[in-house]
Structures are given as C-alpha cells and as structure tokens.
Design a protein around this motif. Structure first.
Motif, mmCIF file in Angstrom:
data_model
loop_
_atom_site.group_PDB
_atom_site.id
_atom_site.type_symbol
_atom_site.label_atom_id
_atom_site.label_comp_id
_atom_site.label_asym_id
_atom_site.label_seq_id
_atom_site.Cartn_x
_atom_site.Cartn_y
_atom_site.Cartn_z
ATOM 1 N N ILE A 289 53.312 -7.915 31.463
ATOM 2 C CA ILE A 289 54.696 -7.611 30.859
ATOM 3 C C ILE A 289 55.584 -7.453 32.070
ATOM 4 N N THR A 290 56.567 -8.452 32.152
ATOM 5 C CA THR A 290 57.494 -8.624 33.172
ATOM 6 C C THR A 290 58.727 -8.085 32.812
ATOM 7 N N LEU A 291 59.339 -7.174 33.629
ATOM 8 C CA LEU A 291 60.654 -6.739 33.252
ATOM 9 C C LEU A 291 61.566 -7.736 34.257
ATOM 10 N N LEU A 292 62.574 -8.231 33.112
ATOM 11 C CA LEU A 292 63.536 -9.370 33.711
ATOM 12 C C LEU A 292 64.890 -8.825 33.878
ATOM 13 N N ASP A 293 65.123 -7.854 33.265
ATOM 14 C CA ASP A 293 66.800 -7.481 33.413
ATOM 15 C C ASP A 293 66.996 -6.116 32.686
ATOM 16 N N GLY A 294 68.032 -5.715 32.851
ATOM 17 C CA GLY A 294 68.405 -4.421 31.901
ATOM 18 C C GLY A 294 69.977 -3.747 32.341
ATOM 19 N N LYS A 295 70.332 -2.686 31.774
ATOM 20 C CA LYS A 295 71.539 -2.196 32.178
ATOM 21 C C LYS A 295 71.487 -0.682 32.253
ATOM 22 N N ALA A 296 72.254 0.114 33.080
ATOM 23 C CA ALA A 296 71.904 1.420 33.265
ATOM 24 C C ALA A 296 73.253 1.930 33.241
ATOM 25 N N HIS A 297 73.559 3.286 33.139
ATOM 26 C CA HIS A 297 74.900 4.173 33.057
ATOM 27 C C HIS A 297 74.580 5.081 34.127
ATOM 28 N N SER A 298 75.693 5.347 34.950
ATOM 29 C CA SER A 298 75.797 5.973 35.873
ATOM 30 C C SER A 298 75.641 7.615 35.816
ATOM 31 N N VAL A 299 75.867 7.995 34.194
ATOM 32 C CA VAL A 299 75.687 9.439 33.829
ATOM 33 C C VAL A 299 74.609 9.620 32.768
ATOM 34 N N ASP A 300 74.613 8.834 31.834
ATOM 35 C CA ASP A 300 73.727 8.790 30.627
ATOM 36 C C ASP A 300 72.328 8.180 30.801
ATOM 37 N N SER A 301 72.141 7.470 31.607
ATOM 38 C CA SER A 301 70.925 6.776 32.217
ATOM 39 C C SER A 301 69.915 7.895 32.478
ATOM 40 N N SER A 302 68.506 8.010 31.875
ATOM 41 C CA SER A 302 67.497 8.992 32.232
ATOM 42 C C SER A 302 66.110 8.523 32.270
ATOM 43 N N ASP A 303 65.201 9.144 32.717
ATOM 44 C CA ASP A 303 63.785 8.675 32.629
ATOM 45 C C ASP A 303 63.401 8.422 31.351
ATOM 46 N N ALA A 304 63.682 9.314 30.285
ATOM 47 C CA ALA A 304 63.288 9.475 29.095
ATOM 48 C C ALA A 304 64.093 8.159 28.261
ATOM 49 N N ALA A 305 65.239 7.959 28.617
ATOM 50 C CA ALA A 305 65.774 6.703 27.826
ATOM 51 C C ALA A 305 65.361 5.507 28.408
ATOM 52 N N PHE A 306 64.722 5.289 29.640
ATOM 53 C CA PHE A 306 64.107 3.897 29.841
ATOM 54 C C PHE A 306 62.851 3.923 29.505
ATOM 55 N N GLN A 307 62.230 5.135 29.191
ATOM 56 C CA GLN A 307 60.824 4.892 28.347
ATOM 57 C C GLN A 307 61.026 4.463 27.234
ATOM 58 N N THR A 308 61.985 4.965 26.530
ATOM 59 C CA THR A 308 62.077 4.573 25.133
ATOM 60 C C THR A 308 62.633 3.027 25.053
ATOM 61 N N ALA A 309 63.447 2.701 25.910
ATOM 62 C CA ALA A 309 63.691 1.360 25.896
ATOM 63 C C ALA A 309 62.657 0.515 26.170
ATOM 64 N N GLY A 310 61.944 0.770 27.103
ATOM 65 C CA GLY A 310 60.575 -0.011 27.129
ATOM 66 C C GLY A 310 59.674 -0.166 25.907
ATOM 67 N N ALA A 311 59.648 1.004 25.310
ATOM 68 C CA ALA A 311 58.806 0.887 23.988
ATOM 69 C C ALA A 311 59.453 0.038 23.098
ATOM 70 N N LEU A 312 60.826 0.330 22.825
ATOM 71 C CA LEU A 312 61.454 -0.555 21.825
ATOM 72 C C LEU A 312 61.403 -2.130 22.284
ATOM 73 N N ALA A 313 61.361 -2.627 23.544
ATOM 74 C CA ALA A 313 61.271 -3.867 23.760
ATOM 75 C C ALA A 313 60.005 -4.201 23.631
ATOM 76 N N MET A 314 58.962 -3.550 23.667
ATOM 77 C CA MET A 314 57.639 -4.153 23.352
ATOM 78 C C MET A 314 57.530 -4.342 21.975
ATOM 79 N N ARG A 315 58.134 -3.616 21.058
ATOM 80 C CA ARG A 315 57.919 -3.586 19.474
ATOM 81 C C ARG A 315 58.916 -5.057 19.107
ATOM 82 N N GLU A 316 59.798 -5.031 19.776
ATOM 83 C CA GLU A 316 60.756 -6.221 19.493
ATOM 84 C C GLU A 316 60.029 -7.663 19.981
#
Length: 732
Positions: free
Chosen positions: A601-628
């Motif tokens: 699994i190779t992480l190529l790119d992404g986006k973050a927010h200076s206030v709203d990004s968090s550990d939990a948010a990126f864990q969820t995004a990683g799982a969603l990327a796997m399902r897609e």
C-alpha cells in the motif's frame, strides 16, 4: 501357567493392596469394539470370586457400573480398572474401549499394563480394526495372548480363526501363534452348530468339562486323540523354537520326550518376552455357574505366564528440566515415580486420578511433586508443582476401596489431585522426576461450539478446562481468525461423548455451529483509491484526504506500507495515522470480511486542514481509500491448503487417491511405508477435509491414518469465492 497339571488354587475374591511387585500382574484387555472385553472382565471377576452370579459384590458395585454415558451408548468409551485376586496374585485388569475414537484410552491402558489379553470374536473374523489394535500393542512390545470369544455363535470357527490369527499376527512365523487349548464340543443342535462345553489342555492332555456348571476333568474319547495329538505336536515345536536352549529342538527331533516342566517354563518365558502368543478360548458360564469356560485357564495363564512388573522395563525418566537420570526399577524402596494414566471426575469426591506406580511406594496424605510435559496446543498447561496426595483406593466400578499404600508395580486411584492431569508424573518433592511421555493420537475432527445461553456461557470455560484435563486426546482451540471456539476430536463418537459429558457431568449446554476455515483476501491487480473524510458543519470539524495505490505481492509477503508523499501534502505526523487506518481496514477485510494479505500500500498524496485534521480523521480516510481501491480491483479469496500424509494398506491406495482428487486435492507422491502399506502425500484445501477423519475411516474400513499440516493459502476457485461473498453480503 494355564495348562499346569495341578489343580487350580480356587477363587480368592476381590483384590486388596499388593505387598510386593512379584504378587502383581497388570493386564490390559484389548480388541475391537464388540469383541466382548467387558463381558470377559466380568467373567474373570466372577470366576475369581470378586463378584457374585449377578455381577455384584456385597456393596452393590458391578464391573461395568462405571459411566452412565457408556450405558446410554452401549459401548465402552473409557479405560476402567477391575482388580481381582487369584492364587495370592493381585490381577489389575484394565478394560479398554475398542472403538477407534478412543485409542487414547487404549494407549493409556498399554502404558499401565505389562501384558495384554487380545480379545477376538470367533464369529467376526479378523478385520482392519483388529489388525490396527494388534499393531498398537506390537508398537510398544507388549506380550500378548489371544482369547477367542463368541464361540457360542453359530458361525464361529475356532480352527479357521486360529489360522487367520496365525497368518495375520504371526508375521514371518505363524507358529508364534498357536492354541494352548482346544475347544471341547457337545452334541450338534438343530442348526448343525455344536456348542462348546469345555477345553482340552494340549500340554497336559487334560480335558476340562464345564457342562455341569463346574470345571471337571474327564478322560479323552478315542475319536478326540488324533486332533489332540496333531495340535499338541505343533504346539511343542512352536515352544521349542522359542526356547533359549538351542539343543532342545535337536533332542526333540531325535525322538526324545521333552518333559512337561521344561515345556511350561519355556512357554512362560516366550510369552513374557512377547515372542509367542498362545491362543485360548472363553465362553459364557452355564446357568447358575460362576466358572465361565476358559476363565480359570486364563487366570492361570495370567498369574503363571505373564510378566511381573519387575520384568517389564519402565519408561525412561529425566529431571523436569530434561537432564537424564538412571533407569528406574520396580523397587518399592526406590525413588517414587508414578504416572497418571487416567483422570476422571466424581460428583462426590471431585477429581480422581488412576495412577500406575513404577518405582517407590505411594502413600496417602504425603506431598508429591507433579511434573508434566504440557500439551499447550491442546489446552493442557505444563506442570511443575507440589500437591498433597488424598486417599488411595482400589476402584471397582463406581466403588472405591481404601488402600493403605500402593507399591511399585501396582495401580491405584488417588483422590483430589487438583493439578495433575493424564500423563503427568508424581515423584518425591525433594527429587522431582519426569517420565518419558507416551504417544498421544492427534485429534483431527473439528467441532465448533458456542454456549447455548448466558448461564451456559458463565460455566463454559470451567467445563471445557475440566473436559480437556480428563482427555489429552482432545484439543481446545480459540481461533483468532474465525472467532470460533473449536474442540478437536478423534471422531464422531469421541465428539458425541464430549458433548454428553459437558451436558451431563458439567451442566453446560452448547450448540454446534458450522466450522469455519481461516480465509484470506488479496488484490489480484493494481488499483488506486481516494479516501475523503470531511465534516465541517458545526463545531470542531474533521478533515483528511489521502490517495493510495495498492498492488499485489508474492504469497507470504504480508502487508507493506510505503510513504511517497512529496511536498508535505500530508503532514508527517499524520502519515502513521494513514498507515494505522489502512492496516485496520486490511485486518477487517475489503470484500468478504476476511483479513487482507500480501499487498503493498503506497501513500501517494493527500490534503490536510490546519485546524480540522486529526489522527482519527486520517485513520478514517486511510480506511476509506482501501475500500475504494478494493471496489475498483479484482479481489481474490485465498483458502488454506493443507498438506496431508495418509497411510493405508496397499489395496486402499486407489480409493484414497480418487477421494482426494474429488476434494480438489493434488497428490504429490506415494511411497512404501513397510510391508503392505503405502504413504500418500497430497495437498488439499482445508475446507474440503473437515470430516476427513471420519471419511478416511469409512474408505479404508478403519485401517487408514493421516496427519495434516498447514502449507499455504491459495486463490479459491471463482465459483466458490462468489458463493462465499454472497453469504457474506447476506450476513452483513
């Protein structure tokens, strides 16, 4: 021994504690199911005066009154001890189950005994199961005598059975299996069958008639002499062939009459060495009689011809750490070495251990050391503790008769050994020792269970732990992949007894559920996925976007995570969060709910927010990327492939290979495994061999054996994979 010229010593009644090893005989009754072992044990107890004609002693105990499950199933399912006394000798009769599912009980009996009475039905012939039990005895070098039962059956044939046994069990020397007695027949009945009414002792040429209800000596009739003389001559030649006196055969062939005493002594030595197997016969007692046909002869054989405990070499011992120790001997004054050969539960006294003492003397209320090899893969812990011995007793059915001690060579029951399990060694606490273990059969039939109710769930753990403590041939597994509780058994009868014991003995009701194999998933091609987890409406938001690429790797590679983010589009502190999220999704599966393996699994790119990004948010995004990514790719279901090695007689090789092919198996080779036996090696999907322990027994008529080991996971055929996906979707 069984054909001595002196009168028999008379019944001596039930056995008490032995005072010296030479006054003990430990004899295991072995043979296929239905051959009449328990009936023979009862007949021997009756002849010895241990029970009355109703099969009971004054306190109401019976030989077979031991286990309610045995009564319900109509067959023996466990090892039981019947101690009797004959001519000042204590005989510990160990009655074993004959059914293949309880071979663990048979091996425990072989461990505790010094000789075996091999019980064969004269009306059933010698089948594969009979041969298998004989081989179990031969494997441990057990001296054996053969006893024919069911001679009263119309289709029984003593001479033909003797020929078959000599051919089957004699190997290269059929004269190593010869009758010590011949049956004496009465008048033919309307069906043409002549009942057995007595026995002819070949060495002494004495004839014993039981037809009156008592054993009486009668003279030989003229028409019986030729048959007696022919069989007697062959028996004498067979005994002389096993004699340590090499001149004896030449003297006999020169016409010298070998004296009776010499023949008996040579016969006793040959039987004790296990090089000669005398054939005897047993038939039911006449109405009102306590002396069944052949029972006195068997008791005399056991006391006169079978080895004492001192003549049977004990298993090797070490320290619990594995350091070798000198060979122990059967000496009541030697170091204490005893072994638990059976563990049972009594509703009134708790755990009861059947113990064979190999050295020293076991006494009540003393503290001993318990050492165990441990069978952690079967739910048995390794033991290295001190325990206090409870009461010693001699069992008779459900009754326990108190003993003051158990010396080297004897067998006794020990109460309240709470930590000791079957196979554990008892020794002095200041000199701990460990006996070499006997071979336990591998349980190969899986039984997935779950508690029937919440009340059962509370009692399940304790019930299962007690169940496997009693039966080391059972393995308890908590499968982490399938989340199933699995009891591995030896066969369907073994399974049924385990369920019945859980219910009736431990008060635990369980439900049997379909057994699951540990499937896996993997990508069949490269695919990309984008995970977007953005929630910014009201309050503290969540923002994480990541793009990944998933590609398949060779089998066994596991999961690799590679970071190829450039320019800080995903801040460094959140890259481990993405990895955690994709690995968590991989563990849950991406298609049918099975763990994902062998991908990069190779992480190529992404986006973050200076206030709203968090550990939990990126864990969820990683799982969603796997399902897609999985939705866009071809996903393979991987099934475990098992390597199995099957040993069968040569004439079953064809049916076994055909059956394996029908299970999607690949035969990878065959090889000879001794005279008349072949090893078949194959690789078979595990999902196809859940019941192979039962099916192989049917295909090979009880003569086949196999073992199994995990080989690898392989892609499942698309049609089967599709069905499993459909089932997963319906269940979700």
């Amino acid at each position: 021994m069984g054909d001595k010229a002196n009168a028999h010593p008379g019944a001596a009644g039930r056995a008490t504690a032995a005072d010296r090893p030479s006054s003990v005989r430990n004899v295991v009754l072995v043979g296929p199911s239905g051959s009449g072992k328990t009936t023979l044990a009862e007949a021997l107890a009756l002849a010895a005066g241990a029970v009355n004609r109703a099969g009971r002693v004054e306190d109401g105990a019976t030989v077979s009154d031991y286990d309610e499950i045995e009564h319900r199933q109509g067959r023996s399912v466990q090892l039981s001890l019947v101690p009797v006394e004959w001519g000042g000798i204590k005989i510990n009769l160990l009655d074993t189950p004959g059914y293949a599912d309880f071979v663990g009980e048979l091996r425990a009996g072989l461990r505790a005994a010094d000789a075996a009475l091999f019980v064969v039905s004269a009306s059933d012939g010698v089948d594969g199961a009979t041969r298998a039990v004989w081989e179990e005895c031969a494997a441990v070098g057990m001296p054996r005598a053969i006893v024919f039962t069911h001679l009263e059956a119309a289709r029984s044939d003593f001479d033909e059975m003797t020929r078959l046994c000599a051919e089957t069990f004699g190997g290269d020397d059929p004269d190593a299996v010869l009758p010590l007695y011949l049956p004496l027949y009465g008048p033919q009945g309307p069906d043409g069958h002549a009942p057995v009414k007595g026995l002819v002792g070949l060495l002494s040429q004495r004839i014993f008639d039981y037809s009156s209800g008592e054993r009486k000596e009668v003279p030989a009739e003229q028409d019986q002499l030729p048959r007696i003389e022919t069989a007697r001559s062959r028996l004498i030649e067979g005994i002389i062939a096993e004699s340590e006196d090499e001149t004896l055969m030449d003297r006999y062939l020169d016409g010298e009459e070998i004296d009776y005493k010499t023949l008996v002594e040579d016969l006793e030595r040959a039987v004790a060495r296990g090089t000669f197997h005398p054939v005897l016969a047993a038939a039911p007692a006449a109405e009102g009689s306590r002396e069944g046909i052949g029972t006195i002869e068997l008791l005399e054989l056991v006391t006169g011809g079978f080895p004492t405990p001192s003549e049977h070499e004990a298993p090797a011992v070490t320290t619990p750490e594995g350091s070798p120790r000198p060979q122990i001997t059967c000496d009541p004054d030697g170091p204490l070495v005893a072994e638990v050969v059976k563990t049972a539960s009594d509703p009134y006294v708790g755990r009861v251990s059947l113990v064979r003492v190999f050295s020293g003397t076991l006494r009540p209320d003393e503290t001993v050391h318990v050492s165990g090899h441990g069978l952690t893969d079967r739910g048995h812990e390794d033991h290295d503790v001190d325990e206090r011995i409870g009461a010693l007793s001699s069992p008779f059915g459900k009754q326990q008769r108190t003993l003051s001690q158990a010396i080297a060579g004897d067998i006794a029951s020990v109460a309240k050994l709470m930590r000791a399990e079957t196979g554990d060694t008892l020794s002095a606490k200041d000199d701990p020792l460990l006996m070499e273990p006997w071979t336990m059969p591998d349980p190969l039939l899986p039984l997935a269970i779950q508690a029937h109710s919440k009340a059962d769930e509370d009692k399940l753990s304790q019930g299962l732990s007690r169940l496997v403590a009693e039966d080391p041939t059972m393995r308890l597994e908590q499968n982490q992949d399938t989340r199933q509780l699995v009891l591995w058994c030896l066969g369907e009868a073994h399974r049924d007894v385990a369920l019945e014991r859980l219910r009736s003995r431990y008060g635990v009701q369980v439900d049997v559920v379909p057994y699951k194999v540990s499937l896996r998933e993997t990508f069949g091609e490269r695919a990309g996925g984008r995970g977007r987890h953005v929630k910014q409406s009201g309050g503290h938001g969540q923002y994480a976007i990541c793009e990944i690429e998933v590609e398949p790797l060779p089998p066994g590679s596991g999961i690799e995570f590679v970071d190829k983010v450039v320019g800080g589009s995903v801040p460094r502190q959140f890259i481990p969060s993405v990895e955690k999220g994709v690995r968590a999704q991989a563990a849950r599966g991406v298609a049918a709910g099975y763990p994902l393996v062998d991908v990069r699994i190779t992480l190529l790119d992404g986006k973050a927010h200076s206030v709203d990004s968090s550990d939990a948010a990126f864990q969820t995004a990683g799982a969603l990327a796997m399902r897609e990514a999985a939705a866009e790719a071809k996903i393979h279901l991987l099934e475990p492939v098992t390597e199995i090695v099957v040993m069968v007689p040569d004439h079953y090789v064809g049916p076994v290979m055909s059956d394996l092919s029908g299970r999607r198996g690949r035969v990878v080779g065959t090889e000879q495994a001794g005279p008349g036996r072949t090893l078949v090696r194959a690789e078979v999907p595990e999902i196809e061999i859940g019941r192979y322990a039962v099916d192989l027994r049917s295909i090979s008529h009880g003569t086949g054996q196999f073992n199994r080991s995990y080989a690898r996971h392989e892609p499942m055929p698309p049609q089967l994979a599709g069905k499993i996906r459909e089932q997963a979707e319906k269940g979700s």
